[in-house]
Scaffold this motif. Structure first.
Motif, short mmCIF file in Angstrom:
data_model
loop_
_atom_site.label_atom_id
_atom_site.label_comp_id
_atom_site.label_asym_id
_atom_site.label_seq_id
_atom_site.Cartn_x
_atom_site.Cartn_y
_atom_site.Cartn_z
N THR A 121 44.23 57.33 18.55
CA THR A 121 44.04 55.92 18.25
C THR A 121 44.65 55.03 19.33
N VAL A 122 45.85 55.40 19.77
CA VAL A 122 46.52 54.61 20.80
C VAL A 122 45.74 54.65 22.11
N GLN A 123 45.27 55.82 22.50
CA GLN A 123 44.51 55.95 23.75
C GLN A 123 43.24 55.11 23.71
N ALA A 124 42.52 55.16 22.60
CA ALA A 124 41.28 54.36 22.49
C ALA A 124 41.60 52.87 22.51
N SER A 125 42.68 52.48 21.83
CA SER A 125 43.06 51.06 21.80
C SER A 125 43.50 50.58 23.18
N GLU A 126 44.22 51.43 23.92
CA GLU A 126 44.66 51.04 25.25
C GLU A 126 43.47 50.83 26.18
N ALA A 127 42.46 51.68 26.05
CA ALA A 127 41.26 51.51 26.88
C ALA A 127 40.56 50.19 26.58
N ARG A 128 40.47 49.86 25.30
CA ARG A 128 39.84 48.59 24.92
C ARG A 128 40.67 47.40 25.39
N LEU A 129 42.00 47.53 25.31
CA LEU A 129 42.88 46.45 25.75
C LEU A 129 42.73 46.21 27.25
N GLN A 130 42.66 47.26 28.03
CA GLN A 130 42.50 47.11 29.47
C GLN A 130 41.19 46.41 29.81
N GLU A 131 40.14 46.73 29.08
CA GLU A 131 38.85 46.07 29.31
C GLU A 131 38.95 44.58 28.97
N LEU A 132 39.64 44.27 27.89
CA LEU A 132 39.82 42.86 27.52
C LEU A 132 40.67 42.12 28.55
N GLN A 133 41.68 42.76 29.08
CA GLN A 133 42.52 42.12 30.09
C GLN A 133 41.73 41.83 31.36
N ARG A 134 40.86 42.76 31.74
CA ARG A 134 40.00 42.50 32.90
C ARG A 134 39.06 41.33 32.62
N GLY A 135 38.52 41.28 31.41
CA GLY A 135 37.65 40.17 31.05
C GLY A 135 38.39 38.84 31.04
N GLU A 136 39.66 38.85 30.61
CA GLU A 136 40.44 37.63 30.61
C GLU A 136 40.67 37.13 32.04
N ARG A 137 41.00 38.05 32.95
CA ARG A 137 41.21 37.63 34.34
C ARG A 137 39.94 37.03 34.92
N LEU A 138 38.80 37.62 34.61
CA LEU A 138 37.53 37.09 35.09
C LEU A 138 37.26 35.71 34.49
N ALA A 139 37.55 35.55 33.20
CA ALA A 139 37.32 34.26 32.55
C ALA A 139 38.20 33.17 33.15
N ARG A 140 39.47 33.50 33.43
CA ARG A 140 40.36 32.52 34.04
C ARG A 140 39.88 32.12 35.44
N ALA A 141 39.44 33.12 36.20
CA ALA A 141 38.94 32.81 37.54
C ALA A 141 37.71 31.93 37.46
N THR A 142 36.84 32.21 36.50
CA THR A 142 35.64 31.40 36.33
C THR A 142 35.99 29.97 35.93
N ALA A 143 36.97 29.84 35.03
CA ALA A 143 37.38 28.50 34.59
C ALA A 143 37.97 27.69 35.75
N GLN A 144 38.77 28.33 36.59
CA GLN A 144 39.34 27.64 37.74
C GLN A 144 38.24 27.22 38.71
N THR A 145 37.27 28.08 38.90
CA THR A 145 36.15 27.76 39.78
C THR A 145 35.36 26.57 39.26
N GLN A 146 35.16 26.56 37.95
CA GLN A 146 34.42 25.45 37.35
C GLN A 146 35.17 24.13 37.51
N LYS A 147 36.50 24.17 37.35
CA LYS A 147 37.29 22.96 37.54
C LYS A 147 37.21 22.47 38.99
N LEU A 148 37.25 23.41 39.93
CA LEU A 148 37.16 23.05 41.34
C LEU A 148 35.81 22.42 41.65
N ASN A 149 34.77 22.96 41.09
CA ASN A 149 33.43 22.41 41.31
C ASN A 149 33.33 20.99 40.75
N ALA A 150 33.99 20.78 39.60
CA ALA A 150 33.95 19.44 39.00
C ALA A 150 34.67 18.42 39.88
#
Length: 229
Positions: A121-150
């Motif tokens: 259970t822990v191993q499966a949860s850790e894999a999902r958490l890592q994927e979410l963390q990568r998605g969060e970093r991408l979302a933050r980068a996208t948000a910063q880019t959008q602010k810069l464009n504005a």
């Protein structure tokens, strides 16, 4: 007419709620990830506690086995010298220790199963958490880019077209991320279900067992006792 107005109010409330969630999606995601990481850390501690308890149970089992062996040798010596009463007392003590030993073996089997399940259970949860963390970093980068464009918007006569194109691009990017996240979560859930099915099949006796069982231990002990006799 009244029902139409109520429907319109509910529709606008829903749109406002969704807009609020969209505006705060990044901090919301970050907090959800922190909560998930805390839960996973608690699961890790549970695994560590279970492993420690199992090791303690093994030590107690070894001590009981040593006491049984010592009493057996002493009982045999008493029988050889005709001290049947002492031999009987030793036999009663051996019977009690064997019951304690058998209970310890069952406890170890339960610990082994629990530890294996928790680790999976822990191993499966850790894999999902890592994927979410990568998605969060991408979302933050996208948000910063959008602010810069504005900020860099030149407010020319074609600004409306530019804004519409940017909105469409953000919408497509957001939908793409949602599809990727949904697909990834489905793949992770499928992998977790496959692991659970393998465990169920093994516990039912289909295929190689995933770990030792109490029945195997007891069969081995009985075989050793029979060979010694």
């Amino acid at each position: 007419m009244f029902n139409v107005i109520l429907t319109l109010i509910r529709g606008r409330a829903f749109d406002a709620e969704q807009a609020f969630i969209d505006r705060n999606a990044v901090p919301l995601l970050a907090q959800q990830i922190r909560d998930a990481a805390s839960a996973i850390q608690s699961a890790r501690r549970a695994v560590a506690i279970a492993v420690a308890q199992n090791e303690q149970e093994k030590s107690q089992h070894a001590a009981v086995a040593g006491r049984i062996a010592d009493l057996e040798s002493r009982a045999v010596a008493a029988l050889q010298k005709g001290s049947d009463e002492l031999a009987r007392q030793a036999a009663e003590a051996i019977a009690q220790l064997e019951a304690e030993r058998d209970a310890s073996e069952k406890a170890q089997a339960q610990f082994t199963q629990t530890i294996g399940r928790l680790k999976a259970t822990v191993q499966a949860s850790e894999a999902r958490l890592q994927e979410l963390q990568r998605g969060e970093r991408l979302a933050r980068a996208t948000a910063q880019t959008q602010k810069l464009n504005a900020v860099c918007d030149d407010n020319s006569g074609l600004a409306t077209l530019d804004e519409a194109e940017e909105t469409l691009a953000r919408l497509r990017a957001y939908q793409g991320r949602c599809e990727i996240a949904a697909s990834t979560m489905k793949e992770m859930d499928a992998a977790s279900r496959q692991t659970a099915i393998v465990e169920k099949l093994a516990n039912a006796g289909f295929g190689a067992p995933l770990g030792p069982s109490a029945d195997d231990v007891l069969a081995r002990l009985r075989a050793r006792m029979n060979s010694a006799a």
